[in-house]
Design a protein around this motif. Structure first.
Motif, PDB file in Angstrom:
ATOM      1  N   PRO A 112       0.835  -1.049   0.045  1.00 53.87           N
ATOM      2  CA  PRO A 112       0.014   0.119   0.145  1.00 53.87           C
ATOM      3  C   PRO A 112       0.742   1.384  -0.024  1.00 53.87           C
ATOM      4  O   PRO A 112       0.501   2.191  -0.761  1.00 53.87           O
ATOM      5  CB  PRO A 112      -0.740  -0.054   1.219  1.00 53.87           C
ATOM      6  N   PHE A 113       2.018   1.297   0.700  1.00 53.32           N
ATOM      7  CA  PHE A 113       2.958   2.625   0.774  1.00 53.32           C
ATOM      8  C   PHE A 113       3.584   2.521  -0.589  1.00 53.32           C
ATOM      9  O   PHE A 113       3.304   3.884  -1.058  1.00 53.32           O
ATOM     10  CB  PHE A 113       4.118   2.207   1.672  1.00 53.32           C
ATOM     11  N   LEU A 114       3.977   1.591  -1.292  1.00 48.96           N
ATOM     12  CA  LEU A 114       4.561   1.728  -2.604  1.00 48.96           C
ATOM     13  C   LEU A 114       3.784   2.237  -3.864  1.00 48.96           C
ATOM     14  O   LEU A 114       4.006   3.159  -4.293  1.00 48.96           O
ATOM     15  CB  LEU A 114       4.980   0.392  -3.065  1.00 48.96           C
ATOM     16  N   LEU A 115       2.469   1.774  -3.484  1.00 50.56           N
ATOM     17  CA  LEU A 115       1.459   2.181  -4.506  1.00 50.56           C
ATOM     18  C   LEU A 115       0.793   3.559  -4.291  1.00 50.56           C
ATOM     19  O   LEU A 115       0.148   3.946  -5.185  1.00 50.56           O
ATOM     20  CB  LEU A 115       0.446   0.989  -4.727  1.00 50.56           C
ATOM     21  N   SER A 116       0.989   4.011  -3.057  1.00 48.90           N
ATOM     22  CA  SER A 116       0.563   5.377  -2.842  1.00 48.90           C
ATOM     23  C   SER A 116       1.646   6.478  -3.382  1.00 48.90           C
ATOM     24  O   SER A 116       1.202   7.446  -3.467  1.00 48.90           O
ATOM     25  CB  SER A 116       0.642   5.411  -1.255  1.00 48.90           C
ATOM     26  N   LEU A 117       2.933   5.990  -3.692  1.00 48.99           N
ATOM     27  CA  LEU A 117       3.646   6.901  -4.278  1.00 48.99           C
ATOM     28  C   LEU A 117       3.387   7.269  -5.865  1.00 48.99           C
ATOM     29  O   LEU A 117       2.879   6.291  -6.353  1.00 48.99           O
ATOM     30  CB  LEU A 117       5.207   6.394  -4.221  1.00 48.99           C
ATOM     31  N   ASN A 118       3.809   8.413  -6.169  1.00 47.80           N
ATOM     32  CA  ASN A 118       3.731   8.543  -7.475  1.00 47.80           C
ATOM     33  C   ASN A 118       4.994   8.303  -8.116  1.00 47.80           C
ATOM     34  O   ASN A 118       5.817   8.105  -7.496  1.00 47.80           O
ATOM     35  CB  ASN A 118       3.146  10.319  -7.853  1.00 47.80           C
ATOM     36  N   GLU A 119       4.964   8.059  -9.568  1.00 46.85           N
ATOM     37  CA  GLU A 119       6.257   7.845 -10.441  1.00 46.85           C
ATOM     38  C   GLU A 119       7.477   8.553 -10.256  1.00 46.85           C
ATOM     39  O   GLU A 119       8.447   8.320  -9.984  1.00 46.85           O
ATOM     40  CB  GLU A 119       5.741   7.703 -11.849  1.00 46.85           C
ATOM     41  N   GLU A 120       7.067  10.089  -9.931  1.00 45.88           N
ATOM     42  CA  GLU A 120       7.947  10.982  -9.844  1.00 45.88           C
ATOM     43  C   GLU A 120       8.921  10.467  -8.609  1.00 45.88           C
ATOM     44  O   GLU A 120      10.195  10.971  -8.507  1.00 45.88           O
ATOM     45  CB  GLU A 120       7.628  12.327  -9.842  1.00 45.88           C
ATOM     46  N   GLU A 133      18.990  -0.020  -7.884  1.00 46.36           N
ATOM     47  CA  GLU A 133      18.638  -0.483  -9.386  1.00 46.36           C
ATOM     48  C   GLU A 133      18.397  -2.053  -9.313  1.00 46.36           C
ATOM     49  O   GLU A 133      17.755  -2.487 -10.072  1.00 46.36           O
ATOM     50  CB  GLU A 133      20.145  -0.290 -10.312  1.00 46.36           C
ATOM     51  N   TYR A 134      19.023  -2.713  -8.095  1.00 46.70           N
ATOM     52  CA  TYR A 134      18.937  -4.313  -8.022  1.00 46.70           C
ATOM     53  C   TYR A 134      17.411  -4.507  -8.123  1.00 46.70           C
ATOM     54  O   TYR A 134      16.806  -5.710  -8.196  1.00 46.70           O
ATOM     55  CB  TYR A 134      19.769  -4.655  -6.779  1.00 46.70           C
ATOM     56  N   PHE A 135      16.601  -3.686  -7.240  1.00 46.93           N
ATOM     57  CA  PHE A 135      15.177  -3.834  -6.784  1.00 46.93           C
ATOM     58  C   PHE A 135      14.319  -3.316  -7.946  1.00 46.93           C
ATOM     59  O   PHE A 135      13.214  -3.416  -7.952  1.00 46.93           O
ATOM     60  CB  PHE A 135      14.977  -3.439  -5.553  1.00 46.93           C
ATOM     61  N   GLU A 136      14.902  -2.428  -9.043  1.00 43.28           N
ATOM     62  CA  GLU A 136      14.120  -1.674  -9.783  1.00 43.28           C
ATOM     63  C   GLU A 136      13.218  -2.332 -10.653  1.00 43.28           C
ATOM     64  O   GLU A 136      11.747  -1.727 -10.548  1.00 43.28           O
ATOM     65  CB  GLU A 136      14.902  -0.806 -10.733  1.00 43.28           C
ATOM     66  N   ASP A 137      13.130  -3.390 -11.363  1.00 41.06           N
ATOM     67  CA  ASP A 137      12.344  -4.077 -12.051  1.00 41.06           C
ATOM     68  C   ASP A 137      11.134  -4.639 -11.153  1.00 41.06           C
ATOM     69  O   ASP A 137      10.032  -4.138 -11.730  1.00 41.06           O
ATOM     70  CB  ASP A 137      12.980  -5.209 -12.716  1.00 41.06           C
ATOM     71  N   GLU A 138      11.478  -5.108 -10.202  1.00 37.74           N
ATOM     72  CA  GLU A 138      10.509  -5.768  -9.182  1.00 37.74           C
ATOM     73  C   GLU A 138       9.789  -4.299  -8.578  1.00 37.74           C
ATOM     74  O   GLU A 138       8.333  -4.579  -8.390  1.00 37.74           O
ATOM     75  CB  GLU A 138      10.879  -6.299  -8.146  1.00 37.74           C
ATOM     76  N   LEU A 139      10.178  -3.335  -8.565  1.00 35.91           N
ATOM     77  CA  LEU A 139       9.323  -2.176  -7.979  1.00 35.91           C
ATOM     78  C   LEU A 139       8.303  -1.779  -8.997  1.00 35.91           C
ATOM     79  O   LEU A 139       7.199  -1.473  -8.899  1.00 35.91           O
ATOM     80  CB  LEU A 139      10.370  -0.977  -7.558  1.00 35.91           C
ATOM     81  N   TRP A 140       9.022  -1.785 -10.178  1.00 32.01           N
ATOM     82  CA  TRP A 140       7.839  -1.250 -11.387  1.00 32.01           C
ATOM     83  C   TRP A 140       7.038  -2.155 -11.765  1.00 32.01           C
ATOM     84  O   TRP A 140       5.778  -1.992 -12.059  1.00 32.01           O
ATOM     85  CB  TRP A 140       8.664  -0.858 -12.669  1.00 32.01           C
ATOM     86  N   PHE A 145      -0.037  -3.892  -9.960  1.00 29.17           N
ATOM     87  CA  PHE A 145      -0.947  -4.183  -8.911  1.00 29.17           C
ATOM     88  C   PHE A 145      -1.759  -3.094  -8.200  1.00 29.17           C
ATOM     89  O   PHE A 145      -2.518  -3.330  -7.076  1.00 29.17           O
ATOM     90  CB  PHE A 145      -0.296  -5.213  -7.731  1.00 29.17           C
ATOM     91  N   LYS A 146      -1.590  -1.963  -8.627  1.00 30.45           N
ATOM     92  CA  LYS A 146      -1.896  -0.743  -8.217  1.00 30.45           C
ATOM     93  C   LYS A 146      -3.640  -0.836  -7.599  1.00 30.45           C
ATOM     94  O   LYS A 146      -3.896  -0.271  -6.500  1.00 30.45           O
ATOM     95  CB  LYS A 146      -1.536   0.523  -8.918  1.00 30.45           C
ATOM     96  N   ASP A 147      -4.237  -1.344  -8.721  1.00 32.94           N
ATOM     97  CA  ASP A 147      -5.670  -1.419  -8.591  1.00 32.94           C
ATOM     98  C   ASP A 147      -6.125  -2.624  -7.728  1.00 32.94           C
ATOM     99  O   ASP A 147      -7.282  -2.603  -7.426  1.00 32.94           O
ATOM    100  CB  ASP A 147      -6.474  -1.638 -10.120  1.00 32.94           C
TER     101      ASP A 147
END
Length: 595
Positions: A112-120, A133-140, A145-147
């Protein structure tokens, strides 16, 4: 067949060495307590991630927990599986389950925290901390799952309920592995003995029809007696899946199950449609089976007996392993050397013993090695099972060796590809090695049975899952009568009109543990079709496909499953791989008819 009345009788070299995980229970308890401390640490990040460095610290801590948790979980799982009656192992397993709940609770805030962030904001964090960078693909990927992620409070509530959500599957597992008592059968000395799963696997293939019938009746006896109870557990599981899909804003339980792998439900529907459209060769095979067995009425207990009489393969474990080594030579010397190591280093638990978990599986433990459970019975089925599970194990080995922890685990969608490529190579080797026409027919019959079990039966199960979940989503009842009726209808559709039904047929759904892992089984069929295509090209000497396949084994989840398969020349978004597999099946049936 080698049998053991206790686990102590099994030679050490045919049992797991669990000291590869922990030297003793004290070490395990210390690691469990460390995991609990890490959970407490993770909870301190709730509401405290305000920079890239905070985000990095949380993700590194979470990955550390994941690394240790896998070992803690595996240790108790293996102890429980080698003796499902062991109450002390159950106690340790309960501790692991409680730890799993704590892990869920301590990390519930993050999505919920991650998806509350905006892309910027996320981009600024990534720019601030290079190690992210190691986690970047998984973060995007998480943004997909935002919805479907709820508020922090609701996610925490669902985490607290997670143990309860596991109850239907846990109840069935305990019934199926520990409590169920099969009926009696007559042994070779004329004495009545209680049937075991291992005995059933042998007897249902016996040339003596009376033995097959007796084993069949004894095997289904507890499932008939517990029909209403098991219907309640499966009904609860399906309704839970339907409810959770609705709660998380998915169109259906099917869409929810396929979403993480980015699989369009159309791929699932296309599979069922293709199987139904090409079912005629399977019906022809049923007719051939009836004719060759010389029975007036073809029954379910006739479906596993060899239609090539007088041929029986007795294959001790050592010989089975040697045969596998030779059969998989097309995959290269390095692959074969790894196979040899797995046997020598006790990565495999070989024998059936009382109350050991039924079936077979592979479980990779990152940072340790894969563990393979078998219930080996010194026959052709056991040889195929060995080859199948070692396909999984080598897939786990290579992905863990060549991928970082974050992408080391391959997705379920591609999980059955490596195992089935091995099976296709094995049957090709066995067919090439025999000059006896009767043995060739026997092997063709066996491969057709593998095809029927791994493809058609799994599609039938997938069809059953789809329809039962749709009933739940439409508010329809899922009682024993409805489940029995649907299963019987599908069994007739897939297996053809030549089978005369015993009453036991309709209870077949009640013995399938995979139904407590929603929409899993269809991947056996897609994996089988993909493997047919890959193995065929490898056997034709296509070096590019061999090289790309070995790369696939090393790829883990570094790309989406469909993309990984496309890189090996298999495109499951089109009907071509399924139709090619159907064509191969029809050819096998035609060749068997001629023989």
């Amino acid at each position: 067949m080698t049998t053991y009345s206790t686990r102590k009788e099994v030679p050490d070299h045919e049992k797991w060495d669990l000291t590869d995980l922990f030297n003793n229970e004290q070490e395990w308890r210390a690691k469990l307590e460390e995991c609990e401390s890490i959970c407490d640490k993770l909870q301190t990040y709730d509401g405290a991630i305000t920079s890239g460095s905070d985000l990095l610290a949380y993700l590194k801590t979470q990955e550390e927990l994941s690394f240790h948790l896998r070992k803690v979980f595996a240790y108790t799982m293996f102890l429980t599986d080698i003796d499902t009656r062991d109450s002390h192992a159950q106690t340790l397993s309960d501790r692991t389950t409680k730890l799993g709940v704590k892990v869920s609770e301590s990390t519930a805030f993050f999505m919920p925290f991650l998806l509350s962030l905006n892309e910027e904001t996320l981009r600024s964090y990534l720019k601030e901390e290079k190690e992210l960078e190691y986690f970047e693909d998984e973060l995007w990927k998480s943004f997909r799952f935002k919805d479907h992620v709820l508020s922090k409070e609701k996610e925490e509530l669902l985490s607290q309920l997670s143990e309860s959500f596991q109850a239907p599957g846990a109840t069935f597992s305990m019934l199926n592995n520990a409590d169920i008592q099969f009926g009696d059968v007559t042994d070779d000395k004329g004495k009545k003995v209680q049937l075991t799963r291992g005995m059933y696997a042998k007897l249902i293939e016996d040339e003596d029809r009376n033995k097959r019938k007796e084993a069949y009746k004894a095997y289904y006896k507890p499932y008939i007696e517990l029909n209403n109870t098991i219907a309640t557990t499966l009904g609860a599981e399906i309704k839970k899946n339907a409810t959770m899909a609705k709660v998380r804003n998915y169109e259906s339980a099917l869409q929810k199950a396929l979403f993480a792998d980015d699989i369009d439900p159309a791929v699932y529907d296309q599979l069922i449609e293709a199987a139904r459209n090409h079912i005629q060769p399977l019906h022809e095979y049923s007719r051939l089976r009836k004719e060759k067995l010389g029975v007036d009425e073809l029954r379910q207990y006739d479906l596993n007996a060899s239609i090539v009489p007088g041929v029986k393969a007795d294959i001790p474990y050592e010989e089975a392993y040697s045969t596998m080594i030779h059969a998989l030579q097309p995959l290269g010397e390095e692959y074969v050397e790894r196979l040899k190591e797995f046997k020598d280093k006790r990565y495999i638990d070989v024998r059936e013993t009382p109350a050991k978990r039924s079936g077979a599986y592979n479980m990779g433990v990152y940072g340790v090695h894969p563990f393979v459970l078998l219930n080996h019975h010194d026959d052709l089925n056991s040889l195929f099972t060995l080859v199948h599970e070692m396909g999984h194990a080598l897939h786990s080995h290579y992905s863990s060796k060549h991928q970082p922890q974050i992408t080391a685990s391959y997705r379920i969608f591609v999980a059955e590809v490596a195992s089935t490529v091995n099976e296709v190579l094995l049957i090709n080797y066995l067919l090439n090695e025999t000059t006896d026409e009767k043995m060739r027919a026997y092997l063709l019959n066996h491969f057709i049975e593998q095809f029927r079990g791994t493809f058609f039966t799994q599609v039938m199960f997938a069809d059953f899952e789809k329809q039962t979940h749709e009933k739940a989503e439409n508010g329809e009842s899922l009682n024993a009568e409805n489940l029995n009726s649907l299963y019987e209808e599908l069994f007739r559709l897939y297996n053809g009109p030549d089978i005369v039904f015993d009453d036991e047929v309709k209870y077949g759904w009640s013995r399938i543990p995979h139904f407590y892992r929603a929409f899993y089984v269809y991947q056996y069929a897609t994996g089988f079709a993909s493997a047919i295509q890959i193995a065929t090209k490898i056997l034709e000497g296509d070096k590019d496909v061999l090289e790309s396949y070995l790369t696939f084994l090393k790829s883990g989840s570094s790309a989406d499953p469909l993309e990984l398969l496309k890189a090996v020349g298999v495109d499951l978004t089109t009907p071509e791989p399924i139709e090619a597999a159907m064509k191969k099946f029809a050819e096998l049936v035609d060749e068997l008819k001629k023989l």
